[in-house]
Design a protein around this motif. Structure first.
Motif, PDB file in Angstrom:
ATOM      1  N   MET A   1      50.095  27.461  32.940  1.00 38.89           N
ATOM      2  CA  MET A   1      49.728  28.837  33.237  1.00 38.89           C
ATOM      3  C   MET A   1      48.469  29.188  32.441  1.00 38.89           C
ATOM      4  SD  MET A   1      52.133  32.271  32.960  1.00 38.89           S
ATOM      5  CE  MET A   1      53.570  31.362  33.498  1.00 38.89           C
ATOM      6  N   ARG A   2      47.500  29.818  33.088  1.00 37.10           N
ATOM      7  CA  ARG A   2      46.288  30.218  32.374  1.00 37.10           C
ATOM      8  C   ARG A   2      45.662  31.446  33.037  1.00 37.10           C
ATOM      9  NH1 ARG A   2      41.970  25.397  33.835  1.00 37.10           N
ATOM     10  NH2 ARG A   2      42.014  25.614  36.105  1.00 37.10           N
ATOM     11  N   TYR A   3      44.869  32.166  32.242  1.00 33.11           N
ATOM     12  CA  TYR A   3      44.199  33.351  32.744  1.00 33.11           C
ATOM     13  C   TYR A   3      42.888  32.967  33.450  1.00 33.11           C
ATOM     14  CZ  TYR A   3      47.332  36.251  29.921  1.00 33.11           C
ATOM     15  OH  TYR A   3      48.429  36.860  29.387  1.00 33.11           O
ATOM     16  N   ARG A   4      42.652  33.613  34.602  1.00 32.68           N
ATOM     17  CA  ARG A   4      41.391  33.418  35.312  1.00 32.68           C
ATOM     18  C   ARG A   4      40.387  34.528  34.995  1.00 32.68           C
ATOM     19  NH1 ARG A   4      43.045  31.942  41.564  1.00 32.68           N
ATOM     20  NH2 ARG A   4      43.673  29.748  41.233  1.00 32.68           N
ATOM     21  N   ARG A   5      40.860  35.767  35.073  1.00 35.03           N
ATOM     22  CA  ARG A   5      39.960  36.893  34.809  1.00 35.03           C
ATOM     23  C   ARG A   5      40.762  38.136  34.465  1.00 35.03           C
ATOM     24  NH1 ARG A   5      39.442  35.827  40.116  1.00 35.03           N
ATOM     25  NH2 ARG A   5      37.471  34.757  39.713  1.00 35.03           N
ATOM     26  N   LEU A  82      46.391  35.398  37.018  1.00 35.50           N
ATOM     27  CA  LEU A  82      46.964  34.202  36.412  1.00 35.50           C
ATOM     28  C   LEU A  82      47.017  33.058  37.411  1.00 35.50           C
ATOM     29  CD1 LEU A  82      50.004  35.597  34.403  1.00 35.50           C
ATOM     30  CD2 LEU A  82      48.176  34.209  33.437  1.00 35.50           C
ATOM     31  N   GLU A  83      46.679  31.880  36.934  1.00 34.30           N
ATOM     32  CA  GLU A  83      46.888  30.665  37.713  1.00 34.30           C
ATOM     33  C   GLU A  83      48.172  30.019  37.192  1.00 34.30           C
ATOM     34  OE1 GLU A  83      44.758  26.389  37.682  1.00 34.30           O
ATOM     35  OE2 GLU A  83      43.432  28.084  38.163  1.00 34.30           O
ATOM     36  N   LEU A  84      49.101  29.716  38.076  1.00 34.64           N
ATOM     37  CA  LEU A  84      50.407  29.242  37.618  1.00 34.64           C
ATOM     38  C   LEU A  84      51.043  28.324  38.653  1.00 34.64           C
ATOM     39  CD1 LEU A  84      52.850  32.306  37.828  1.00 34.64           C
ATOM     40  CD2 LEU A  84      50.855  31.989  39.245  1.00 34.64           C
ATOM     41  N   THR A  85      52.102  27.654  38.234  1.00 29.13           N
ATOM     42  CA  THR A  85      52.833  26.751  39.114  1.00 29.13           C
ATOM     43  C   THR A  85      54.191  27.362  39.447  1.00 29.13           C
ATOM     44  OG1 THR A  85      53.914  25.579  37.292  1.00 29.13           O
ATOM     45  CG2 THR A  85      51.733  24.791  37.965  1.00 29.13           C
ATOM     46  N   GLU A  86      54.880  26.731  40.374  1.00 31.15           N
ATOM     47  CA  GLU A  86      56.222  27.201  40.716  1.00 31.15           C
ATOM     48  C   GLU A  86      57.152  27.097  39.512  1.00 31.15           C
ATOM     49  OE1 GLU A  86      59.701  25.759  43.759  1.00 31.15           O
ATOM     50  OE2 GLU A  86      57.726  26.200  44.599  1.00 31.15           O
ATOM     51  N   ASN A  87      56.993  26.055  38.714  1.00 29.48           N
ATOM     52  CA  ASN A  87      57.824  25.921  37.519  1.00 29.48           C
ATOM     53  C   ASN A  87      57.570  27.048  36.522  1.00 29.48           C
ATOM     54  OD1 ASN A  87      59.190  23.618  38.324  1.00 29.48           O
ATOM     55  ND2 ASN A  87      57.678  22.217  37.425  1.00 29.48           N
ATOM     56  N   PHE A 116      56.356  29.753  46.275  1.00 28.47           N
ATOM     57  CA  PHE A 116      55.830  30.748  45.349  1.00 28.47           C
ATOM     58  C   PHE A 116      54.304  30.649  45.328  1.00 28.47           C
ATOM     59  CE2 PHE A 116      60.145  30.407  43.533  1.00 28.47           C
ATOM     60  CZ  PHE A 116      60.455  31.770  43.446  1.00 28.47           C
ATOM     61  N   PRO A 117      53.614  31.739  45.014  1.00 27.27           N
ATOM     62  CA  PRO A 117      52.147  31.704  44.992  1.00 27.27           C
ATOM     63  C   PRO A 117      51.625  30.866  43.823  1.00 27.27           C
ATOM     64  CG  PRO A 117      52.934  33.802  44.143  1.00 27.27           C
ATOM     65  CD  PRO A 117      54.146  33.079  44.687  1.00 27.27           C
ATOM     66  N   SER A 118      50.421  30.318  43.988  1.00 21.27           N
ATOM     67  CA  SER A 118      49.789  29.539  42.903  1.00 21.27           C
ATOM     68  C   SER A 118      48.931  30.426  42.001  1.00 21.27           C
ATOM     69  CB  SER A 118      48.918  28.434  43.490  1.00 21.27           C
ATOM     70  OG  SER A 118      47.904  28.988  44.312  1.00 21.27           O
ATOM     71  N   ALA A 119      48.751  31.669  42.397  1.00 21.09           N
ATOM     72  CA  ALA A 119      48.024  32.645  41.576  1.00 21.09           C
ATOM     73  C   ALA A 119      48.555  34.026  41.905  1.00 21.09           C
ATOM     74  CB  ALA A 119      46.522  32.573  41.839  1.00 21.09           C
ATOM     75  N   LEU A 120      48.590  34.882  40.913  1.00 21.13           N
ATOM     76  CA  LEU A 120      49.006  36.265  41.149  1.00 21.13           C
ATOM     77  C   LEU A 120      48.359  37.164  40.112  1.00 21.13           C
ATOM     78  CD1 LEU A 120      51.277  36.968  38.794  1.00 21.13           C
ATOM     79  CD2 LEU A 120      52.771  35.693  40.305  1.00 21.13           C
ATOM     80  N   ALA A 153      54.759  36.788  28.342  1.00 19.47           N
ATOM     81  CA  ALA A 153      55.254  36.124  27.130  1.00 19.47           C
ATOM     82  C   ALA A 153      55.071  34.614  27.192  1.00 19.47           C
ATOM     83  CB  ALA A 153      56.729  36.472  26.915  1.00 19.47           C
ATOM     84  N   LEU A 154      55.119  34.049  28.390  1.00 20.10           N
ATOM     85  CA  LEU A 154      54.966  32.601  28.555  1.00 20.10           C
ATOM     86  C   LEU A 154      53.516  32.193  28.793  1.00 20.10           C
ATOM     87  CD1 LEU A 154      58.075  31.938  30.839  1.00 20.10           C
ATOM     88  CD2 LEU A 154      57.839  31.351  28.419  1.00 20.10           C
ATOM     89  N   SER A 155      52.636  33.169  28.947  1.00 21.75           N
ATOM     90  CA  SER A 155      51.224  32.896  29.213  1.00 21.75           C
ATOM     91  C   SER A 155      50.495  32.531  27.915  1.00 21.75           C
ATOM     92  CB  SER A 155      50.563  34.120  29.848  1.00 21.75           C
ATOM     93  OG  SER A 155      51.157  34.414  31.090  1.00 21.75           O
TER      94      SER A 155
END
Length: 567
Positions: A1-5, A82-87, A116-120, A153-155
């Motif tokens: 998980m990571r921040y894009r903008r 956020l860019e993230l995975t289903e996990n 689930f989306p790959s970004a939200l 919290a997990l980001s």
């Protein structure tokens, strides 16, 4: 998980939307005049993460957030993509509803959308301290708020480093038993213990037998001094090869039923006779005070796990304000290194923190205010404004590029005074070994100021203006000011081409060459001329790209240099 903008709206003087793209720029310096909103941008990003609510002077970034430039201010809102995975989503669901409930919720979602989306995007109302999931993952707003909190919290961590005016207590009281997370300097000390040995804790000191306690403190002290000494070699604020910090435990039994426990940090200095002298950290220079704060909060930050420091957002407000020039230069390299696996955003007035060997010019942003008083964030190559505003905001950049008109910086070779920084880049790239250096002004009308300095310093120079209305008017004014004796063999306009009535320096480049530059550097097709030339000037493979330039472009620059009769 990571921040894009991050997108900021209605936060203090930011009406917005103001976008900070951390996915694109891992290292993002922000310059600007005082009160331009630089710190406000950092506070807004810091306010997105609810885990930061009690930090930064007990929540300074959450107070007085209303936009005072509007009569009826909507709530301040900070949005993160956020860019993230289903996990990642499943982990957040487990945090929000427990492992068993997460499986049921996920199964219901998949029946509707399959994946689930790959970004939200997650938006936080800073005043209400509530989150919204803009993707509307689930219909219940309350559930989305709790799920968003779990995701945040997990980001990656969002850490704020101010100019470290917060004091370091002479004695740090060990409060509590460690069952709840500590705060302030106690949290940093606890992280120091954990990084030394995962089995150690500052909260266990009071229960240890004295000899065992001394052994633990010696081990922790060794780790502390090794870390500080290593960084000391990077910054070197004085001539000493190392520094030593003592770490001692004490107990206050003035209230027998409730004794208090403390740790004391002191600096040990050894004089020429070998005698030791003890000082509190606050008794040392402001530069050392900054250094100690920075290293401790960087290396032992309680929010960062030692082996998991990647994609962290580091926010630094005027870093190194109290450091001397050489230490600031080394700090610049440190920030560049830190941005390799993380995202670093910092505000600065110092040209030492904009060293072009470490900081790509195109990454610099300018904080400014529009006509309505709202803070904006603009790439340096797109910033507009009157001459005095540009000079004031960009002065750190001119200094960092070693092109400010200072007598000791000027060589005996001839100087070509040009209108702006992009003219400087172009002439420097095409001078082909000629004994000449370009020096930029800040617009056609500012050239007369620099002409006066060059005359006073007895530097050989000539002046080149664009052959347009502004350039011709500026040259005429300069001739009137300095007279024909100086102007006749020093003042030049770009030669016109054919029947054209105007010509700017950017017209010396063939269109095909500009397209080639963009392709070689993977710049977007709509990138401005200014961005292309600035990027090319600092491009590692610049020589190879310039070797492919067309004959027409080369001839155009030859014609310009021939004006000055420089071999």
């Amino acid at each position: 998980m990571r921040y894009r903008r991050f997108t900021i709206r209605n936060y203090r003087a930011i009406t917005g939307p103001l976008i900070v793209d951390v996915g694109k720029d891992h290292l993002l310096p922000v310059i600007g005049v005082n009160e331009s909103g630089k710190t406000t941008i950092l506070h807004a990003i810091f306010a997105f993460d609810w885990l930061n609510d009690n930090l930064n002077d007990d929540g300074r970034h959450l107070r007085d957030t209303a936009n005072l430039y509007t009569t009826s201010s909507p709530p301040p809102r900070v949005t993160a993509e956020l860019e993230l995975t289903e996990n990642d989503i499943l982990d957040a669901l487990s945090e929000a509803v427990g492992d068993g409930g997460a499986a049921d919720v996920a199964a219901k979602y998949r029946r509707k959308r399959k994946h689930f989306p790959s970004a939200l995007t997650i938006t936080r109302d800073v005043t209400a301290r509530r989150y919204e999931l803009d993707e509307a993952l689930f219909p219940d707003a309350g559930f989305n708020h709790h799920l968003a909190r779990a995701m945040v919290a997990l980001s990656p961590y969002i850490l704020f480093f101010d100019d470290f005016r917060d004091s370091i207590d002479e004695k740090i009281e060990i409060v509590g038993d460690g069952s709840s997370p500590p705060s302030g300097w106690l949290a940093i000390i606890e992280q120091l213990f954990r990084r030394t040995d995962k089995q150690l804790s500052v909260f266990s000191l009071a229960k240890l037998e004295e000899r065992r306690r001394k052994s633990v403190l010696a081990k922790v002290k060794k780790r502390l001094n090794e870390t500080l000494t290593k960084e000391w070699q990077n910054f070197r604020l004085d001539d000493s090869d190392a520094l030593e910090i003592s770490l001692d435990y004490s107990r206050d039994d003035s209230t027998p039923t409730q004794p208090r426990h403390f740790l004391k940090l002191e600096i040990i200095e050894t004089d020429a006779n070998g005698d030791e002298h003890y000082f509190f950290v606050r008794d040392r220079s402001k530069g050392f005070f900054w250094f100690f704060n920075f290293v401790m909060k960087l290396e032992f930050n309680p929010k960062v796990i030692a082996d998991d420091d990647h994609n962290t957002i580091y926010l630094l407000d005027e870093p190194g304000s109290y450091l001397h020039a050489l230490a600031q230069t080394k700090l610049c390299a440190k920030l560049r290194q830190l941005s390799g696996e993380n995202r670093v955003i910092y505000c600065t007035h110092s040209h030492y923190l904009l060293d072009p060997e470490h900081i790509p010019l195109a990454s610099i942003k300018v904080a400014d205010k529009d006509a309505n008083g709202s803070v904006t964030l603009i790439p340096i190559y797109e910033h507009k404004g009157n001459i005095s505003e540009r000079r004031s905001a960009f002065q750190p950049v001119w200094d960092a590029l070693h092109i400010k008109p200072f007598l000791l910086d000027l060589s005996a070779q001839r100087i070509i005074l040009v209108e702006g920084i992009y003219d400087f880049y172009a002439l420097e790239m095409f001078k082909q070994g000629r004994a000449v250096s370009a020096m930029p002004s800040v617009g056609a009308s500012s050239i007369q100021y620099f002409v006066s300095l060059l005359i006073a310093w007895r530097v050989q120079f000539c002046v080149l203006w664009d052959n347009d209305d502004a350039g011709r008017a500026s040259k005429a004014s300069a001739v009137g000011t300095f007279g024909s004796e100086i102007a006749d063999d020093r003042f030049y306009l770009l030669p016109l081409l054919g029947a054209r009535r105007k010509r700017r320096l950017e017209d010396l480049f063939e269109d095909g060459d500009i397209l080639m530059f963009k392709a070689k550097m993977s710049l977007p097709a709509n990138a401005s001329f200014e961005k292309v030339i600035a990027s090319l000037y600092y491009w590692p493979m610049r020589t190879e790209i310039l070797n492919a330039v067309s004959r027409n472009t080369r001839n155009n620059f030859e014609e310009v240099f021939n004006l000055f009769k420089i071999d």
